[in-house]
Design a protein around this motif. Structure first.
Motif, PDB file in Angstrom:
ATOM      1  N   UNK A   2      45.188  36.299  39.127  1.00 33.42           N
ATOM      2  CA  UNK A   2      43.913  35.699  39.964  1.00 33.42           C
ATOM      3  C   UNK A   2      43.458  36.674  40.997  1.00 33.42           C
ATOM      4  N   UNK A   3      44.076  37.785  41.219  1.00 28.44           N
ATOM      5  CA  UNK A   3      43.684  38.547  42.253  1.00 28.44           C
ATOM      6  C   UNK A   3      42.782  39.670  41.541  1.00 28.44           C
ATOM      7  N   UNK A   4      42.557  39.601  40.261  1.00 25.04           N
ATOM      8  CA  UNK A   4      41.590  40.523  39.635  1.00 25.04           C
ATOM      9  C   UNK A   4      40.466  39.915  39.622  1.00 25.04           C
ATOM     10  N   UNK A   5      40.480  38.710  39.845  1.00 30.72           N
ATOM     11  CA  UNK A   5      39.030  37.935  40.026  1.00 30.72           C
ATOM     12  C   UNK A   5      38.894  37.321  41.202  1.00 30.72           C
ATOM     13  N   UNK A   6      38.505  38.016  42.358  1.00 31.44           N
ATOM     14  CA  UNK A   6      38.519  37.388  43.657  1.00 31.44           C
ATOM     15  C   UNK A   6      37.446  36.456  43.812  1.00 31.44           C
ATOM     16  N   UNK A   7      36.372  36.362  43.434  1.00 30.54           N
ATOM     17  CA  UNK A   7      35.451  35.428  43.557  1.00 30.54           C
ATOM     18  C   UNK A   7      35.966  34.055  42.959  1.00 30.54           C
ATOM     19  N   UNK A   8      36.670  33.947  41.836  1.00 33.04           N
ATOM     20  CA  UNK A   8      37.275  32.858  41.253  1.00 33.04           C
ATOM     21  C   UNK A   8      38.321  32.597  42.139  1.00 33.04           C
ATOM     22  N   UNK A   9      39.060  33.414  42.585  1.00 30.92           N
ATOM     23  CA  UNK A   9      40.214  32.973  43.413  1.00 30.92           C
ATOM     24  C   UNK A   9      39.864  32.436  44.872  1.00 30.92           C
ATOM     25  N   UNK A  10      38.801  32.908  45.340  1.00 29.00           N
ATOM     26  CA  UNK A  10      38.586  32.215  46.591  1.00 29.00           C
ATOM     27  C   UNK A  10      37.739  30.918  46.483  1.00 29.00           C
ATOM     28  N   UNK A  11      37.523  30.248  45.278  1.00 26.75           N
ATOM     29  CA  UNK A  11      37.045  29.068  45.150  1.00 26.75           C
ATOM     30  C   UNK A  11      38.185  28.068  44.821  1.00 26.75           C
ATOM     31  N   UNK A  12      38.576  27.177  45.850  1.00 27.82           N
ATOM     32  CA  UNK A  12      39.754  26.350  46.080  1.00 27.82           C
ATOM     33  C   UNK A  12      39.659  25.371  44.882  1.00 27.82           C
ATOM     34  N   UNK A  13      38.515  24.794  44.502  1.00 25.58           N
ATOM     35  CA  UNK A  13      38.235  23.774  43.325  1.00 25.58           C
ATOM     36  C   UNK A  13      38.932  24.312  42.015  1.00 25.58           C
ATOM     37  N   UNK A  14      38.173  25.316  41.860  1.00 24.08           N
ATOM     38  CA  UNK A  14      38.557  26.191  40.493  1.00 24.08           C
ATOM     39  C   UNK A  14      40.004  26.358  40.290  1.00 24.08           C
ATOM     40  N   UNK A  15      40.520  27.004  41.452  1.00 26.12           N
ATOM     41  CA  UNK A  15      41.739  27.389  41.358  1.00 26.12           C
ATOM     42  C   UNK A  15      42.772  26.242  41.338  1.00 26.12           C
ATOM     43  N   UNK A  16      42.594  25.312  41.958  1.00 26.69           N
ATOM     44  CA  UNK A  16      43.370  23.862  41.982  1.00 26.69           C
ATOM     45  C   UNK A  16      43.471  23.175  40.629  1.00 26.69           C
TER      46      UNK A  16
END
Length: 289
Positions: free
Chosen positions: A111-125
């Motif tokens: 996830x850390x390699x894609x910080x913008x996605x990692x910062x989106x709580x809904x996508x990660x959840x």
């Protein structure tokens, strides 16, 4: 940028046409502060009555989407497909190793390699909850797809609230303009003994209320509501892509096939070509090795 251009076009065409036809701005500018106070103030007050504080903050934040546009760009869709490729491949090759990524995505190297996605709580959840459920043998594709669909419908319903609130305000503005105009007529009738030139200006000032209510409704607030809705719906396709890829994974398709399903479900203007995605996936494999 295009939102600002649109607003400029509206003002230039409306008021430019008025001036070109021989109209004078003096009477409008004189009445504008008072009419705007009545119409705008009443609209804001009605908005506050019909929404709670969370909805008010949400709407104020979403107005920025008119100028910023969709959150997710073409490169974000490509990054999402690459990230899902890494996660699915790891989950199949080492089911135990995937747990550290889905349980602690903030500390995950993937996830850390894609910080913008990692910062989106809904996508990660959405990703972590689905993959965690699959690791606990809740992996029936039909049931999981139904759960994800209901979850995204709920999220979409909440996200569209600001658009509905703005549209409700737009629907009420013409009527509030009439209220302001009627008050102007009442004021004029109280001065019926004045000369015609004075009464003419007073009636003109009253009609500014009707103009302002309709102008704000159909020239600004209504288009704002439509733009917010369009942006929310476009951003929702990012989460739908996650659903498509993860459900394809539950059908035990090959990892590359799962990613291809996602690529083909990417919006056309953001969809990476097959070659570009293949090159990105090769880079991911080399980095992982």
């Amino acid at each position: 940028m295009i939102g600002i251009i649109g607003i400029l076009v509206i003002f230039v065409m409306v008021f430019g046409g008025y001036l070109a036809a021989g109209g004078k701005l003096g009477i409008i500018l004189k009445a504008l502060p008072f009419e705007l106070m009545m119409i705008g103030g009443a609209a804001i007050g009605a908005f506050l009555i019909s929404n709670d504080m969370a909805a008010v903050k949400h709407t104020a934040k979403d107005i920025g989407k008119v100028f910023k546009g969709p959150k997710w760009k073409a490169e974000d869709y490509r990054d999402l497909l690459c990230m899902l490729f890494e996660l699915i491949r790891l989950a199949r090759s080492n089911p135990v190793a995937i747990e550290e990524h889905v349980e602690a995505p903030d500390e995950s190297s993937i996830f850390g390699r894609y910080p913008k996605i990692q910062s989106d709580k809904e996508a990660v959840a959405l990703i972590c909850d689905t993959m965690r459920s699959a690791s606990m043998n809740y992996d029936d594709p039909h049931q999981v797809e139904e759960v994800l669909e209901k979850r995204m419908e709920s999220t979409m319903h909440h996200a569209l609230h600001s658009s509905h609130a703005l549209q409700t305000m737009a629907d009420g503005l013409p009527a509030l303009g009439i209220v302001a105009a009627v008050l102007g007529v009442i004021k004029t009738m109280a001065s019926i003994d004045q000369p015609p030139e004075v009464l003419g200006k007073m009636i003109g000032g009253a009609l500014v209320g009707t103009f302002l209510g309709v102008f704000l409704a159909y020239g600004l607030v209504g288009p704002f509501a439509g733009k917010v809705k369009a942006v929310v719906e476009e951003d929702a396709q990012f989460y739908q892509l996650i659903r498509e890829v993860l459900v394809a994974n539950l059908y035990n398709h090959a990892t590359n096939i799962c990613i291809e399903v996602g690529r083909q479900n990417t919006p056309s203007h953001c969809r990476p070509s097959f070659t570009d995605l293949e090159e990105a996936l090769k880079a991911v494999k080399q980095e992982a090795a």
